[in-house]
Design an enzyme around this catalytic site. Sequence first.
Site, PDB file in Angstrom:
ATOM      1  N   ASP A  62      43.878  46.961  44.475  1.00  0.00           N
ATOM      2  CA  ASP A  62      44.440  46.607  45.894  1.00  0.00           C
ATOM      3  C   ASP A  62      43.723  45.228  46.479  1.00  0.00           C
ATOM      4  O   ASP A  62      42.338  45.197  46.633  1.00  0.00           O
ATOM      5  CB  ASP A  62      44.048  47.393  46.747  1.00  0.00           C
ATOM      6  CG  ASP A  62      44.685  47.356  48.007  1.00  0.00           C
ATOM      7  OD1 ASP A  62      45.027  46.127  48.485  1.00  0.00           O
ATOM      8  OD2 ASP A  62      44.560  48.106  49.333  1.00  0.00           O
ATOM      9  N   SER A 140      52.956  28.816  49.403  1.00  0.00           N
ATOM     10  CA  SER A 140      54.322  28.608  49.794  1.00  0.00           C
ATOM     11  C   SER A 140      54.540  27.242  50.687  1.00  0.00           C
ATOM     12  O   SER A 140      53.385  26.860  51.231  1.00  0.00           O
ATOM     13  CB  SER A 140      54.658  29.646  50.645  1.00  0.00           C
ATOM     14  OG  SER A 140      56.224  29.635  51.174  1.00  0.00           O
ATOM     15  N   TYR A 153      52.863  35.212  57.839  1.00  0.00           N
ATOM     16  CA  TYR A 153      52.861  34.916  56.460  1.00  0.00           C
ATOM     17  C   TYR A 153      52.465  33.637  56.586  1.00  0.00           C
ATOM     18  O   TYR A 153      51.771  32.874  55.510  1.00  0.00           O
ATOM     19  CB  TYR A 153      54.386  34.777  55.994  1.00  0.00           C
ATOM     20  CG  TYR A 153      54.786  34.389  54.676  1.00  0.00           C
ATOM     21  CD1 TYR A 153      54.135  35.267  53.711  1.00  0.00           C
ATOM     22  CD2 TYR A 153      55.559  33.342  54.266  1.00  0.00           C
ATOM     23  CE1 TYR A 153      54.298  34.784  52.215  1.00  0.00           C
ATOM     24  CE2 TYR A 153      55.674  32.842  52.923  1.00  0.00           C
ATOM     25  CZ  TYR A 153      55.082  33.730  51.832  1.00  0.00           C
ATOM     26  OH  TYR A 153      55.149  33.422  50.888  1.00  0.00           O
ATOM     27  N   ALA A 155      50.513  31.797  58.663  1.00  0.00           N
ATOM     28  CA  ALA A 155      49.458  31.838  59.030  1.00  0.00           C
ATOM     29  C   ALA A 155      48.545  32.053  57.681  1.00  0.00           C
ATOM     30  O   ALA A 155      47.346  31.202  57.490  1.00  0.00           O
ATOM     31  CB  ALA A 155      48.979  32.583  60.260  1.00  0.00           C
ATOM     32  N   SER A 156      48.694  33.274  57.115  1.00  0.00           N
ATOM     33  CA  SER A 156      47.932  33.470  55.739  1.00  0.00           C
ATOM     34  C   SER A 156      48.016  32.262  54.901  1.00  0.00           C
ATOM     35  O   SER A 156      46.963  31.978  53.957  1.00  0.00           O
ATOM     36  CB  SER A 156      48.478  34.657  55.282  1.00  0.00           C
ATOM     37  OG  SER A 156      49.871  34.587  54.778  1.00  0.00           O
ATOM     38  N   LYS A 157      49.148  31.657  54.601  1.00  0.00           N
ATOM     39  CA  LYS A 157      49.399  30.543  53.548  1.00  0.00           C
ATOM     40  C   LYS A 157      48.522  29.144  54.042  1.00  0.00           C
ATOM     41  O   LYS A 157      48.070  28.734  53.057  1.00  0.00           O
ATOM     42  CB  LYS A 157      50.776  30.538  53.273  1.00  0.00           C
ATOM     43  CG  LYS A 157      51.420  31.605  52.774  1.00  0.00           C
ATOM     44  CD  LYS A 157      50.949  32.091  51.296  1.00  0.00           C
ATOM     45  CE  LYS A 157      51.643  33.040  50.566  1.00  0.00           C
ATOM     46  NZ  LYS A 157      51.197  33.564  49.224  1.00  0.00           N
TER      47      LYS A 157
END
Length: 271
Positions: A62, A140, A153, A155-157
């Site tokens: 994980d 992405s 999504y 923000a994380s990328k």
Amino acid sequence: MMTNKTIIITGASSGIGLALAREMAKRGANLVLAARKYVALCQIAQNLEKEFHVQVVAIQCDVANEESCKQLVAQALLTFKKIDVLINNAGLSMRALFKDLDLSVLHNLMNVNFWGTVYCTKYALPALLESKGSVVAVSSIAGYRGLPGRTGYSASKFAMNGFMESLRVENLKTGLHVMLACPGFTASNIRNTALNKDGVQFGETSMEEEKMMTAEEVATLIANGIAARKRTLIMTTQGKLAVWMNKFFPAWVDKKVFTLFAKEKNPLIKA
């Protein structure tokens, strides 16, 4: 160029990760496959060994858990004594307007997409520096251009992209290869497993997947990019245009992105 290389692939049980596993095995690499779905992963490993005559190890991992990432790298080194390539592919998406969103969804997205990349890279880095290998992050276009209904999504990328760019500059003189791989819309299960406003998986796609790149096409481009030690891969004409136009005409791109996402199945925003 992948023959006898040791490659770690996270999120390897489906989608782009599975396609990468097949592509790298076909090119002669030994693989360490990581995912939460251990039973499925073991079957994939057995099939790849039988078909391509390479060594494949399946490890339940994980990536949102730091200790799990540490153990992944430790088991890879125990088995193969080296790491040549780390592909940070494990990822999670979402589909909800921020005003409706439970903030736990954003935490979840950051833990998997950003911290998962950080944890795996941190523990694999000494071995990668020794081998002058490659660290790859499957990002992405959402890491260059914020998308509606995908605040967590994007923000994380964005965070992933910044981390990788900083890592690249720190290692300009060490021989480490750092690559960002940015597919366009890809036919995979990421939209089926995307989280809704409450953190529950949708179980269905919101887009016409038959018109998208295949996971196999993406895997081939990533493998070629690693072999050529590319800096950044933006894989579609639409993606390249979006990144370029966003630099010079951001307000115009805002409108185009709004229009595109208003055409989704059951759109979150109304044209």
